[in-house]
Write an enzyme that holds these catalytic residues in place. Structure first.
Site, short mmCIF file in Angstrom:
data_model
loop_
_atom_site.label_atom_id
_atom_site.label_comp_id
_atom_site.label_asym_id
_atom_site.label_seq_id
_atom_site.Cartn_x
_atom_site.Cartn_y
_atom_site.Cartn_z
N HIS A 1 1.04 4.84 -1.96
CA HIS A 1 0.67 5.74 -3.18
C HIS A 1 2.03 7.14 -3.56
CE1 HIS A 1 -2.83 5.44 -2.10
NE2 HIS A 1 -2.90 5.43 -0.80
N HIS B 1 -5.31 -0.84 5.57
CA HIS B 1 -5.74 -0.28 6.69
C HIS B 1 -6.41 -0.25 7.74
CE1 HIS B 1 -8.09 2.53 4.77
NE2 HIS B 1 -6.93 2.74 3.43
N HIS C 1 -10.62 0.19 0.80
CA HIS C 1 -10.71 1.00 1.58
C HIS C 1 -12.30 0.97 2.49
CE1 HIS C 1 -9.85 5.58 3.35
NE2 HIS C 1 -10.86 4.99 2.71
N ASP D 1 1.12 2.97 3.48
CA ASP D 1 -0.43 3.67 3.13
C ASP D 1 0.67 4.98 3.00
OD1 ASP D 1 -2.35 5.23 2.06
OD2 ASP D 1 -3.59 5.01 4.45
N ASN E 1 -5.14 5.39 -6.70
CA ASN E 1 -5.23 7.20 -7.21
C ASN E 1 -4.82 7.99 -7.72
OD1 ASN E 1 -4.15 7.26 -5.09
ND2 ASN E 1 -5.64 8.87 -4.08
N HIS F 1 0.64 -1.16 0.01
CA HIS F 1 -0.11 0.05 0.03
C HIS F 1 1.38 1.05 -0.31
CE1 HIS F 1 -4.14 1.49 1.50
NE2 HIS F 1 -3.29 3.03 1.57
N ASN G 1 -6.21 8.63 7.00
CA ASN G 1 -7.40 8.10 7.25
C ASN G 1 -7.27 6.62 6.65
OD1 ASN G 1 -9.52 6.89 4.85
ND2 ASN G 1 -10.07 8.48 4.22
#
Ligand SMILES: [Zn+2]
Length: 432
Positions: free
Chosen positions: A62, A234, A181, A307, A94, A60, A280
């Site tokens: 980004h 998460h 998520h 994350d 994303n 995970h 989040n």
């Protein structure tokens, strides 16, 4: 020079061993290792006092490219990964454009190969544009050069039960997994932090634990119904842990991850009103943190995932309600796991290898990573010094962003070297 001879490394914290990294493979055969030393055609890395672990795998991350190259690029994100001991990361979908087509996932995958700091496995979006309206081209992404096996609308919840069911059914054809998520959007409207007495006192809209738990419970039931693989992103509450524990006891194919920040930090930090702690799902209570540690220790939670969510300064340096959700975490993950799990005696280093390398590679169906450091294994190795403590300095991060919640905190450990297929990506604690 045809390889690296690592001397005196404690593999998984065991007895000091010499290992040779040659032609991209691990060599342990004492006679071959000895001969390489005599031949003098290898570079020697003194690993006395260091622990050798298999290269870490993040499920995970980004990376922000394409679209937000001001926050992170595939290159800088994979450099941060290497500095944290990772040899492979799964890049969330994303981006802008969203990674919902074969074209975009192949672009990200190719940038990872060109960068060379770690392997990048793109995660495909579940729905077109993460909009939750219709399924993305899951099959085309699976068949692409990126061979996508993990699908997620992360950042958004696939909250439509029919779409979630169809996605779970669809990915079965190529042994994929849907990584959810879990956030019931109607229960978290403008939520800013964990719902509780503190959110009321601070005047920040609350994010109830049930908003996460309700989706996890539904998805476990759906995954069991269609006989597919579900991965829960998460996990942040004690109640979520109990649901996953029950699902596993029922024999359902459900796996789960916890983030380092949810193991260490609590919602009390919101009282600073510093958006560096806005994430989040939100930081929860000390009781949740304790339940998450216990669940990671007993295997109810399978993996640690970072994350890693880079944001430029202007998106975090503002009032709490206006700030972006997320924190970076690739470079500090192993230190936080040592602090919260290894030093208190909850996990051995062998179990850290399971939670941060073998299991995430297994869930992501990544065969070349997450292998034990045995004769002939791919030479993906991290050398880690658990004996030091240091104060985290955000300026030392190689990420393009600086939003680490640990700045100024003292954490144990340091990644000394990372090898990807036998080639150093980090040496002496610096990018190689
Ligand atoms: Zn998420």
């Amino acid at each position: 020079m045809t390889g690296y001879l690592i001397t005196g490394a404690a593999i998984l914290g065991g007895d000091p061993t010499d290992l040779l990294l040659q032609d991209g493979r691990v060599v342990l055969d004492p006679s071959v290792v000895e001969r390489s030393r005599d031949d003098g055609d290898v570079e020697v890395v003194d690993a006395t006092g260091l622990i050798a672990l298999p290269g870490l795998v993040d499920l995970h991350t980004h990376l922000r490219e394409p679209g937000r190259e001001d926050a992170e690029t595939v290159l800088t994100g994979t450099q941060a990964a290497a500095m944290g001991g990772f040899t492979a990361v799964h890049a969330m979908a994303n981006t802008e454009p969203v990674a919902d087509t074969a074209g975009v996932v192949e672009q990200v995958w190719r940038l990872g190969r060109e960068g060379g700091y770690c392997d990048v496995y793109p995660v495909g979006a579940v729905t077109v544009g993460l909009a939750g309206q219709r399924l993305a081209e899951l099959g085309a992404m699976a068949d692409s050069a990126a061979r996508v096996r993990v699908f997620s609308d992360d950042g958004h919840c696939v909250d439509d039960a029919v779409l979630m069911r169809r996605a779970l059914e669809y990915v079965k054809a190529f042994d994929g997994v849907v990584a959810q998520h879990a956030q019931e959007p109607r229960l978290t409207g403008n939520a800013q932090m964990n719902e509780g007495e503190l959110s009321g006192r601070l005047g920040l809209a609350g994010w109830p634990a049930v908003a996460e738990e309700a989706v996890i419970a539904r998805d476990c039931l759906l995954a069991a119904h269609v006989g597919s693989r579900l991965h829960v992103c998460h996990v942040s509450t004690a109640g979520s842990v109990e649901i996953i524990r029950q699902a596993k006891a029922s024999g359902w194919n459900v796996t789960a991850e916890v983030c380092p920040h949810h193991l260490l930090l609590t919602d009390e930090l919101a009282a600073t009103y510093d958006p560096i702690y806005k994430v989040n799902p939100p930081l929860r209570t000390a009781a949740d943190t304790e339940a998450l540690r216990a669940a990671l220790a007993d295997g109810t939670i399978d993996v640690v995932a970072t994350d890693h969510a880079p944001h430029p300064l202007e998106d975090k340096d503002c009032e709490w309600a206006a700030a972006a959700f997320g924190m970076i975490g690739l470079e500090t993950a192993l230190s936080v796991v040592q602090e919260t799990m290894v030093d208190p005696g909850l996990l051995t280093w062998a179990e850290v290898a399971e939670r941060m390398s073998y299991a995430p590679a297994r869930i992501g169906r990544v065969g070349d990573h997450g292998q034990p450091l045995e004769e002939g294994a791919p030479a993906n190795v991290v050398l880690y010094d658990p004996s030091v403590r240091r104060v985290v300095d955000a300026r030392e991060s190689v990420s393009l962003s600086r939003n680490t919640p640990y700045a100024g905190m003292e954490l144990p450990g340091r990644v000394v070297a990372t090898f990807l297929r036998g080639t150093p990506t980090v040496l002496d604690g610096k990018l190689a």
